[in-house]
Design a protein around this motif. Sequence first.
Motif, PDB file in Angstrom:
ATOM      1  N   GLU A   1       0.820  -1.205   0.000  1.00 34.68           N
ATOM      2  CA  GLU A   1       0.000   0.000   0.000  1.00 34.68           C
ATOM      3  C   GLU A   1       0.859   1.262   0.000  1.00 34.68           C
ATOM      4  O   GLU A   1       0.487   2.284  -0.594  1.00 34.68           O
ATOM      5  N   THR A   2       2.040   1.200   0.635  1.00 36.06           N
ATOM      6  CA  THR A   2       2.941   2.352   0.624  1.00 36.06           C
ATOM      7  C   THR A   2       3.544   2.546  -0.756  1.00 36.06           C
ATOM      8  O   THR A   2       3.690   3.677  -1.242  1.00 36.06           O
ATOM      9  N   GLY A   3       3.907   1.441  -1.395  1.00 36.13           N
ATOM     10  CA  GLY A   3       4.418   1.531  -2.758  1.00 36.13           C
ATOM     11  C   GLY A   3       3.408   2.157  -3.695  1.00 36.13           C
ATOM     12  O   GLY A   3       3.749   3.009  -4.531  1.00 36.13           O
ATOM     13  N   GLU A   4       2.140   1.769  -3.567  1.00 41.83           N
ATOM     14  CA  GLU A   4       1.090   2.349  -4.397  1.00 41.83           C
ATOM     15  C   GLU A   4       0.890   3.833  -4.084  1.00 41.83           C
ATOM     16  O   GLU A   4       0.629   4.636  -4.975  1.00 41.83           O
ATOM     17  N   GLU A   5       1.003   4.193  -2.804  1.00 42.75           N
ATOM     18  CA  GLU A   5       0.874   5.597  -2.429  1.00 42.75           C
ATOM     19  C   GLU A   5       1.958   6.438  -3.093  1.00 42.75           C
ATOM     20  O   GLU A   5       1.688   7.536  -3.602  1.00 42.75           O
TER      21      GLU A   5
ATOM     22  N   LEU B   1       0.605  11.989  -9.628  1.00 43.79           N
ATOM     23  CA  LEU B   1      -0.116  13.245  -9.377  1.00 43.79           C
ATOM     24  C   LEU B   1       0.766  14.446  -9.700  1.00 43.79           C
ATOM     25  O   LEU B   1       0.345  15.365 -10.409  1.00 43.79           O
ATOM     26  N   ILE B   2       1.981  14.453  -9.163  1.00 44.21           N
ATOM     27  CA  ILE B   2       2.899  15.567  -9.382  1.00 44.21           C
ATOM     28  C   ILE B   2       3.165  15.762 -10.868  1.00 44.21           C
ATOM     29  O   ILE B   2       3.140  16.882 -11.391  1.00 44.21           O
TER      30      ILE B   2
ATOM     31  N   GLU C   1      -6.654   9.809   2.329  1.00 44.75           N
ATOM     32  CA  GLU C   1      -6.798   8.641   1.453  1.00 44.75           C
ATOM     33  C   GLU C   1      -7.813   8.894   0.344  1.00 44.75           C
ATOM     34  O   GLU C   1      -7.599   8.466  -0.811  1.00 44.75           O
ATOM     35  N   GLU C   2      -8.904   9.579   0.668  1.00 46.63           N
ATOM     36  CA  GLU C   2      -9.908   9.875  -0.356  1.00 46.63           C
ATOM     37  C   GLU C   2      -9.376  10.860  -1.396  1.00 46.63           C
ATOM     38  O   GLU C   2      -9.677  10.741  -2.591  1.00 46.63           O
ATOM     39  N   LYS C   3      -8.588  11.816  -0.943  1.00 43.62           N
ATOM     40  CA  LYS C   3      -7.981  12.748  -1.899  1.00 43.62           C
ATOM     41  C   LYS C   3      -7.004  12.014  -2.823  1.00 43.62           C
ATOM     42  O   LYS C   3      -6.992  12.247  -4.040  1.00 43.62           O
ATOM     43  N   LEU C   4      -6.189  11.124  -2.239  1.00 43.70           N
ATOM     44  CA  LEU C   4      -5.251  10.372  -3.072  1.00 43.70           C
ATOM     45  C   LEU C   4      -5.981   9.556  -4.127  1.00 43.70           C
ATOM     46  O   LEU C   4      -5.533   9.465  -5.280  1.00 43.70           O
ATOM     47  N   ALA C   5      -7.095   8.936  -3.751  1.00 39.89           N
ATOM     48  CA  ALA C   5      -7.861   8.136  -4.708  1.00 39.89           C
ATOM     49  C   ALA C   5      -8.381   9.011  -5.851  1.00 39.89           C
ATOM     50  O   ALA C   5      -8.347   8.602  -7.021  1.00 39.89           O
ATOM     51  N   ALA C   6      -8.844  10.211  -5.513  1.00 39.83           N
ATOM     52  CA  ALA C   6      -9.326  11.128  -6.555  1.00 39.83           C
ATOM     53  C   ALA C   6      -8.186  11.580  -7.453  1.00 39.83           C
ATOM     54  O   ALA C   6      -8.325  11.641  -8.685  1.00 39.83           O
ATOM     55  N   TYR C   7      -7.040  11.898  -6.843  1.00 39.24           N
ATOM     56  CA  TYR C   7      -5.874  12.311  -7.632  1.00 39.24           C
ATOM     57  C   TYR C   7      -5.413  11.188  -8.560  1.00 39.24           C
ATOM     58  O   TYR C   7      -5.050  11.431  -9.712  1.00 39.24           O
ATOM     59  N   ARG C   8      -5.417   9.961  -8.039  1.00 38.13           N
ATOM     60  CA  ARG C   8      -4.947   8.834  -8.852  1.00 38.13           C
ATOM     61  C   ARG C   8      -5.839   8.654 -10.078  1.00 38.13           C
ATOM     62  O   ARG C   8      -5.333   8.405 -11.188  1.00 38.13           O
TER      63      ARG C   8
END
Length: 418
Positions: free
Chosen positions: A237-241, A248-249, A333-340
């Motif tokens: 999960e950290t690798g995916e993050e 995103l960047i 986590e929800e923001k990361l999912a939207a960004y992804r």
Amino acid sequence: MPSDASHLIGLLLGTEEDWPRAFETLLSRVGQVKYKGSTHHVSSERITIEPFDLRDKPRYDLVVDRLAWWYFVPREWLKKAALMDDVYLLNSPFTFQAMEKHAAYAAMIRLGLKVPQTVLVPHKNPPENTRFEYTAAKYNKPFDLGAIAANIGYPLFMKPYDGGQWVGVTRIKDHEQLMAAYNESGERLMHLQESIEGFDKFARSLSIGAETMVMDFQPDQPMHNRYSISHGFLAPETGEEIITISRLINAFFRWEFNSCETLVRGTEAHPIDYANASPDVALTSLHYYFPWAISALLKWTIFCTVTGRDSRVVDMDTRRYFAVGDREDLSYEEKLAAYRKMADEHFQVEEYKAFCSTALKHVDELMLEWVSSSDFDGLLAGTVRETYPAHEHEEFLELFRGRVGLWVRERGRTPQTA
């Protein structure tokens, strides 16, 4: 009716020789690319620098830029090529200011990433400008550097706001070191940045288009030992993050060839440096990971040219990302999912995978065949001779043959020597 199309990739290079030769060799062996009933021929050439008329039409469909971050003539040519001719660019010449870290930090903090506390402090020595003395006397407020550092907490880092390659970066343990480092900074604008103490892993992710490789990075080692051959060094999960943060960047700033450094402490991922206009892809640095990097660059550039992917360096859509980042009702986590989701759409990840599995399904085997060959070993030996003093040639040739050879053997082949 099926048709033929030709595409030209331009390589804007500085002193590099190893990866361009690898890229050129592999591209010449790819052959015809079939896509939607048409046959495509993709070739490359190295771009020369000369005066240019703003109305001149460039020959290139896509340019891989490794030079314009410091050389202004090609930078201005790239801007013209993007604005007037829709040439596809890796990377955007319009966001180099963000690649000076300061703007990148600011944007990613707003998006909610876990960037360490960072403070910009004025120059120790004023810039040479006749207007500075009057302006500073009227508007510059005195400040207490020690108080700023104490608020951040020791240890901390002092680093150039526009730096790279760890130049000018100092780890500060106390007030005495703080003042010494600031006095030595001269006219450079500096950041004071919180140190993430007790981190478990230092990850460096190299992104090329829709692909990202997250690597175990050892910044205190010499360049040939910084990328550790280490699989599973992060929790999945950290690798995916980290992949999400990297993508995103890159989508936000329109970068397609970039590296990101992230400190991992427990379950927390803290991006500390993610703006690199010319990321390291040297054979003697990446070694084991070099075949992946060249393969990813090859596939992405062919995908962009053959499918006619739109150049997006001019059309920024930062407000879409800020709309997510500004929402207080969403968790990290929800923001990361939207960004992804947005970043994957930007890079056409699914379309890219489908293209590679059909039009470029032979490239992985082509890469393995070449890296296993005596031809590649000749490139490796030549690179070692050009990089290291004569008394170290044998040592480093054995080292890199072993690391690249491991990549080859893991795929069922035996490496050949020149």
